[in-house]
Design an enzyme around this catalytic site. Structure first.
Site, PDB file in Angstrom:
ATOM      1  N   GLU A  80      -5.755  -2.693  -4.619  1.00  0.00           N
ATOM      2  CA  GLU A  80      -5.005  -2.074  -4.937  1.00  0.00           C
ATOM      3  C   GLU A  80      -4.942  -0.919  -4.833  1.00  0.00           C
ATOM      4  O   GLU A  80      -6.371   0.102  -5.238  1.00  0.00           O
ATOM      5  CB  GLU A  80      -3.839  -1.982  -6.075  1.00  0.00           C
ATOM      6  CG  GLU A  80      -3.240  -0.863  -6.661  1.00  0.00           C
ATOM      7  CD  GLU A  80      -2.148  -1.421  -5.946  1.00  0.00           C
ATOM      8  OE1 GLU A  80      -1.651   0.420  -5.312  1.00  0.00           O
ATOM      9  OE2 GLU A  80      -1.816  -1.789  -5.069  1.00  0.00           O
ATOM     10  N   CYS A 130       9.035  -3.939   2.625  1.00  0.00           N
ATOM     11  CA  CYS A 130      10.453  -3.914   2.314  1.00  0.00           C
ATOM     12  C   CYS A 130      11.206  -2.683   2.807  1.00  0.00           C
ATOM     13  O   CYS A 130      12.062  -2.220   2.660  1.00  0.00           O
ATOM     14  CB  CYS A 130      10.598  -3.350   0.866  1.00  0.00           C
ATOM     15  SG  CYS A 130       9.400  -2.161   0.309  1.00  0.00           S
ATOM     16  N   ASP A 179       1.296  -6.587   2.557  1.00  0.00           N
ATOM     17  CA  ASP A 179       2.444  -6.316   1.952  1.00  0.00           C
ATOM     18  C   ASP A 179       2.252  -4.601   2.347  1.00  0.00           C
ATOM     19  O   ASP A 179       2.230  -4.204   1.026  1.00  0.00           O
ATOM     20  CB  ASP A 179       3.008  -7.022   1.063  1.00  0.00           C
ATOM     21  CG  ASP A 179       4.203  -6.404   0.500  1.00  0.00           C
ATOM     22  OD1 ASP A 179       4.730  -7.096   1.574  1.00  0.00           O
ATOM     23  OD2 ASP A 179       4.635  -6.021  -0.461  1.00  0.00           O
TER      24      ASP A 179
END
Length: 478
Positions: A152, A250, A197
């Site tokens: 992250e 997304c 992602d």
């Protein structure tokens, strides 16, 4: 309709509407897209099979005031309609103990694609992992075997990521905190599978976040796409030949989706192939592109918008220059066989057990459990968190850490099973005063056969040892 947020009228930027009109040339389809974008998003959950089977979860929650509808592409996923709004989903006992994760169904698709067919990766990277929905889904698919490096970039999100992994009982992960563009050079051809992602413009989450377009511009979309290309190239270099790479976003525009993947294909035409996702689930053929990608607009399944591409690395490529940073000396050392034996026996006495996939390491007076498969990588990259903390050594023995207890401990005959009211008090961070006699000393606490923690009994009081940051306020389960 069971909304997550109140509907807001969304004013789409004109340039965005132009892009969507190109992607959705049918006027009725385009109108459906505009209409559904103004509607609130449905809630959904994913059962965490690291802690409970789907069948047992459905039995356990059969009397809950909700209606569950299966998600067609994830056998652990369900849309949820709440018939009682007094208790938020995040305050149900099953969520607090890690039996389910609140996750939008479209975001379950990348991991479904990652494990499609006979794919069983042993070493895997989640390049943009927080808050942990996909990492926990990956760990469940791996049944805590193998190794997950969960990276992250945003420092503020690493703590949330770790908390969710801990709550869900993930034991095969280690955390890094890097700009993921470093991994292609730092860990070349290291992973059997990689999920990227990618950070994106977030056009697909508009139903959950009406402010998603507050900073949208065509210029920023192209800038984001350049970052995505660099991340994808890094992921490709870190992937072993024969490995699978899932690229997902997304967002809805082709600039960040098809065009980003096309740039990788153009750069490595002889080393990468597309794996079509047309048969990933019943109905996938209605959202598959000519190339074999999934491009899901929200009107297709009444969900968020999402894009998923499955890529196979077919050959090695020229490695990147090694990074110039220095790792520094690792502040941990393996424990001796004698100490390992002693700690293992004492841990078993309070219900904490682990197998040979985890090794004991020590830093000062701290004992940690690391996934064994991470050890060859320790001198190649700096880790933000290696495994999890088992215990602290002090002059009277060992003080077991909460994260190890909820990840590894199983109820024993001496475990104290709490009532719903007592378990709610535990999650509020309060001491518990049962009416029945209590054993002396330390004991495991459980509710619904899930370990909640290790507590000390003082007279007829269970002293609350839940870490303060995990204590909950507001309405809880009944």
């Amino acid at each position: 309709m069971d909304p997550i947020v109140s509907a807001e009228v969304i004013n789409f930027p004109p340039q965005f509407l132009e892009l969507m009109h190109q992607a959705l040339p049918d006027e009725n389809d385009f109108a459906d897209f505009i209409a559904i974008s103004q509607r609130p998003l449905r809630r959904a959950i994913r059962v965490n099979t690291l802690k409970i089977s789907v069948e047992n979860f459905l039995v356990l929650t059969a009397e809950h005031p909700w209606e569950l509808t299966p998600v067609p592409w994830c056998q652990e996923g369900f849309w949820v309609v709440l018939n009682d709004e007094q208790i938020p989903l995040g305050s149900y006992a099953e969520h607090l103990s890690g039996l389910f994760y609140i996750q939008e169904p479209s975001s379950m698709l990348p991991v479904t694609a990652l494990f499609a067919g006979e794919e069983r990766p042993l070493t895997l990277m989640d390049m943009a992992a927080a808050p942990g929905s996909k990492t926990t889904q990956i760990a469940a698919n791996m049944a805590n075997h193998g190794l997950i490096i969960a990276n992250e970039y945003a420092a503020s999100r690493v703590k949330v990521l770790h908390a969710n992994l801990s709550r869900c009982g993930v034991t095969n992960s280690v955390l890094t905190h890097f700009d993921a563009r470093v991994f292609g050079a730092a860990l070349p051809e290291q992973f059997d599978a990689i999920l990227l992602d990618a950070p994106c413009s977030g056009e697909g989450v508009i139903r959950k976040d009406p402010q998603a377009f507050s900073q949208w511009s065509l210029e920023s979309t192209h800038e984001i796409a350049q970052t995505q290309r660099e991340l994808l190239f890094s992921a490709f270099h870190a992937l072993k030949p024969g490995g699978r790479l899932i690229y997902s976003t997304c967002t809805l525009n082709q600039i960040e989706n098809q065009q980003v993947v096309a740039s990788l294909l153009a750069q490595f035409p002889d080393a990468v192939t597309i794996e079509s996702l047309h048969d990933l689930f019943p109905g996938a053929e209605s959202v598959v592109t000519a190339e074999g990608f999934l491009h899901i607009f929200p009107q297709r399944f009444d969900s968020e918008g999402f894009f998923v591409a499955s890529l196979r690395k077919t050959a090695s490529v020229t490695p990147l220059p090694l990074p110039s940073y220095k790792i520094g000396k690792l502040p941990f050392q393996p424990v001796s066989r004698l100490i390992a034996q002693q700690v293992t026996q004492l841990a078993e006495s309070v219900g904490i057990t682990w197998d040979d996939r985890l090794n004991l390491w020590q830093r000062d007076n701290e004992l940690w459990l690391f996934p064994k498969l991470v050890e060859p990588l320790m001198n190649k990259v700096k880790f933000s968190r290696l495994g999890f903390r088992l215990a602290d050594i002090h002059n009277k023995g060992y003080r077991w850490h909460h994260e190890a207890i909820i990840a590894l401990a199983k109820p024993t005959p001496s475990t104290l099973a709490l009532s719903a009211e007592e378990a709610a008090e535990w999650y509020r961070g309060r001491d518990i005063y049962p009416n029945s006699p209590l054993p002396k000393g330390e004991c495991l606490l459980s509710y619904q056969q899930q370990v909640l923690g290790l507590a000390k009994v003082v007279n007829q009081r269970i002293k609350n040892s839940l870490p303060r940051e995990l204590a909950r306020n507001g309405p809880l389960f009944k």
